[in-house]
Motif scaffolding. Sequence first.
Motif, short mmCIF file in Angstrom:
data_model
loop_
_atom_site.label_atom_id
_atom_site.label_comp_id
_atom_site.label_asym_id
_atom_site.label_seq_id
_atom_site.Cartn_x
_atom_site.Cartn_y
_atom_site.Cartn_z
N UNK A 199 0.83 -1.21 0.00
CA UNK A 199 0.00 0.00 0.00
C UNK A 199 0.87 1.25 0.00
N UNK A 200 1.95 1.27 0.76
CA UNK A 200 2.82 2.44 0.79
C UNK A 200 3.37 2.73 -0.61
N UNK A 201 3.72 1.65 -1.31
CA UNK A 201 4.27 1.80 -2.67
C UNK A 201 3.30 2.47 -3.63
N UNK A 202 2.02 2.52 -3.23
CA UNK A 202 1.02 3.14 -4.10
C UNK A 202 0.95 4.66 -3.94
N UNK A 203 1.71 5.22 -3.02
CA UNK A 203 1.65 6.67 -2.76
C UNK A 203 0.20 7.13 -2.66
N UNK A 204 -0.56 6.52 -1.77
CA UNK A 204 -1.99 6.79 -1.70
C UNK A 204 -2.29 8.25 -1.33
N UNK A 248 -7.47 -0.75 -5.97
CA UNK A 248 -8.06 -2.06 -6.26
C UNK A 248 -7.05 -3.13 -5.89
N UNK A 249 -7.52 -4.14 -5.18
CA UNK A 249 -6.62 -5.18 -4.67
C UNK A 249 -7.07 -6.55 -5.17
N UNK A 250 -6.22 -7.19 -5.94
CA UNK A 250 -6.52 -8.54 -6.46
C UNK A 250 -6.02 -9.58 -5.46
N UNK A 265 -16.36 5.65 -12.02
CA UNK A 265 -16.92 6.54 -13.05
C UNK A 265 -16.27 6.33 -14.41
N UNK A 266 -16.00 5.09 -14.73
CA UNK A 266 -15.46 4.79 -16.05
C UNK A 266 -13.97 5.04 -16.20
N UNK A 267 -13.32 5.50 -15.13
CA UNK A 267 -11.91 5.92 -15.29
C UNK A 267 -10.89 4.87 -14.89
N UNK A 268 -11.31 3.89 -14.12
CA UNK A 268 -10.34 2.88 -13.66
C UNK A 268 -9.67 3.31 -12.36
N UNK A 269 -9.24 2.36 -11.54
CA UNK A 269 -8.60 2.69 -10.27
C UNK A 269 -7.22 3.32 -10.49
N UNK A 270 -6.89 4.29 -9.64
CA UNK A 270 -5.57 4.93 -9.76
C UNK A 270 -4.47 3.98 -9.32
N UNK A 271 -4.80 3.12 -8.35
CA UNK A 271 -3.77 2.28 -7.76
C UNK A 271 -4.24 0.83 -7.79
N UNK A 272 -3.36 -0.07 -8.20
CA UNK A 272 -3.72 -1.49 -8.29
C UNK A 272 -2.67 -2.32 -7.55
N UNK A 273 -3.13 -3.28 -6.76
CA UNK A 273 -2.19 -4.13 -6.00
C UNK A 273 -2.43 -5.60 -6.34
N UNK A 274 -1.37 -6.31 -6.70
CA UNK A 274 -1.46 -7.72 -7.05
C UNK A 274 -1.06 -8.57 -5.84
N UNK A 300 3.15 -4.70 -6.73
CA UNK A 300 3.13 -6.15 -6.87
C UNK A 300 3.85 -6.87 -5.72
N UNK A 301 3.14 -7.13 -4.62
CA UNK A 301 3.73 -7.99 -3.59
C UNK A 301 3.64 -9.47 -3.97
N UNK A 302 2.70 -9.84 -4.85
CA UNK A 302 2.55 -11.23 -5.27
C UNK A 302 3.87 -11.73 -5.85
N UNK A 303 4.20 -12.97 -5.55
CA UNK A 303 5.51 -13.50 -5.95
C UNK A 303 5.48 -14.04 -7.39
N UNK A 304 6.45 -13.63 -8.17
CA UNK A 304 6.70 -14.19 -9.51
C UNK A 304 8.09 -14.81 -9.51
N UNK A 305 8.23 -15.94 -10.22
CA UNK A 305 9.48 -16.66 -10.02
C UNK A 305 10.43 -16.59 -11.20
N UNK A 306 9.90 -16.44 -12.42
CA UNK A 306 10.82 -16.53 -13.55
C UNK A 306 10.38 -15.70 -14.72
N UNK A 307 9.75 -16.34 -15.69
CA UNK A 307 9.42 -15.66 -16.93
C UNK A 307 7.91 -15.62 -17.15
#
Lengths: 391, 181
Positions: free
Chosen positions: A179-184, A191-193, A251-260, A309-316
């Motif tokens: 959340x801090x990384x989003x400069x809220x 939006x949080x997935x 309002x049709x604009x999309x979230x300013x901040x997204x977190x995975x 993106x705090x969610x972990x990705x491992x490679x490609x």
Amino acid sequence: MKALVWHGKEDIRCDTVTDPEIQDPRDAIIKVTSCAICGSDLHLFHNFIPGMMPGDIMGHETMGEVVEVGCGVDSKLKKGDRIVVPFTIICGECDQCKRGNFSVCETTNRKKHLADKVFGHSTAGLFGYTHLTGGYPGGQAEYLRVPFADATHIKVPAGIPDEQLLFLSDIFPTGWQAAVQCDIVPTDTVAIWGCGPVGQMAIRSAILLGANQVIAIDCLPERLSMAEAAGATTINFENESVLERLKELTDGKGPEKCIDCVGMESHVSASWPDTLLDRAKQMVMLESDRPHVLREMIYVCRPGGIISVPGVYSGFSDKLPMGAFMNKGLTMRTGQTHVNRWTDDLLRRIEQGEIDPSFVITHTVPLEQGPEMYQMFRDKRDSCVKVVLKP
Amino acid sequence: MFHFSNIVRSKGDPKIVEGGPSLKQPPDQLARALGWLGIGLGITEFLAPRRVTEALGMEGRETLVRAFGLREILAGVMSLSVDRNAGLWARVGGDGLDAAALLSGLTSDNPKKGNIALALLMVGGIAMLDYRAAQDTKPRRPPPNARRKLYPNRSGFPKGVQAAKGRAKEMIQHKTAGVTS
Ligand SMILES: NC(=O)c1ccc[n+]([C@@H]2O[C@H](COP(=O)([O-])OP(=O)(O)OC[C@H]3O[C@@H](n4cnc5c(N)ncnc54)[C@H](O)[C@@H]3O)[C@@H](O)[C@H]2O)c1
Ligand SMILES: [Zn+2]
Ligand SMILES: [Zn+2]
């Protein structure tokens, strides 16, 4: 002692192993009082992250009481201290540690040569998280050796139960950093997935950091209900279109901040053909991650917005829409959590009753039942959200 | 038994003294065996289709055999993965295709009828094992309509959501005030 040991894909056993010993003057040994299973452990359970070896002890969310200290730990830690162990092992002295970039500490990965080859640089040593990050035995055990213990600890006071403090080791600072990384700013929609333990902590953090609206996305009713409890608006992707609902709510604009808060193992569904393709490619080792959430975030995020993106990705990862990412001028921030950068502040918030992270615990069982709990947490049975193990 | 994993441990790291029980069930092992069998068979079909068609008196169908080989390999890989159940069902479907192809070669003028009959028997046997394994490794995720516990009271904010939001506002005002003054 008893410990949860990795023996291969979907094969974790509660074995008897030798007790850890002090190996270096900066080591300490703790008697574990509580430990937890993390979503990251599931990636290892599925053998999706390379670098595990049979016999490796699992676990990186651990706390306990110091029972032995090496002669180099000085006065920083003494027998009887109660500590939470951050999942990132840190030296506290290198350039990165001095900047607070603890998860990329330059000193503590004892298998640097491996990480140098795979990632270009080595990152911090981690407990119980593959030989790429040092192959350190983890904390789902009765005792844990804490290397660089003079720096690698969070001292916690008596009088607060383990359950409220344990998550300082990982998921609370992880959700917080996300959340801090989003400069809220106060007008933001975040939006949080993913409403797993990390998502739940990110939701609370976004609220404590003053977001105007928090939207939580998942398909599990129990987790969505927990998100709603904290004031989030929820989207169940099994019943409604994520893209449409997000537009509607902004309002049709999309979230300013997204977190995975999902990572490399996105849900696979016939209604998302990209996930089927990713899964097929993963099986024949043409791709290591299923980055459906990243694709969706880039597509829906408001231009100029931030993707965390705090969610972990491992490679490609394949087919990332870099065209949209670039032209919309998005920013992406990610990383393993710099745990100790945040824990003083977060501990104070717990002490002052601003937040009580124990809300996320749904199951507390003896360590011996760990292997079954891995399965239960993975299968989302019995409305399981977070498992705490008691050695 | 744990010898190898113990030798490669760094000195001083815990070593296994006594192993605990594994949660792997016999159906998991069966799935594994079937997966490897499929991969082996698939590689043979893919690399030496001519040997197969000759043995069955079905010369000229090499392309089909190759395609079946590829299918066997993919279903085999899937049966070895965490999605083994889907892999096993794919194998059951594949067994059906195999049987259909074999039946089409079972004509009275085929001198290798005997081999085809044998192959059909084998496919039938394997199909039964595939089906058994698929039944026994059903994912244990609760069905979408299962009853679930909900957590509407677990806000995590001991003083309530409104207080948490209020506190956030205060902090922001405090910060901006700090900047301007
Ligand atoms: N950066 C770090 O330092 C750090 C620390 C801890 C955990 N993690 C990572 O965070 C992630 C989440 O961890 P967790 O413990 O909450 O795991 P979890 O598996 O319990 O939660 C993941 C959630 O995502 C949901 N999900 C799956 N696909 C989705 C999709 N397409 N859209 C929306 N939701 C979806 C699942 O239903 C599940 O509830 C993992 O990748 C974990 O490795 C990172
Ligand atoms: Zn973790
Ligand atoms: Zn360092």
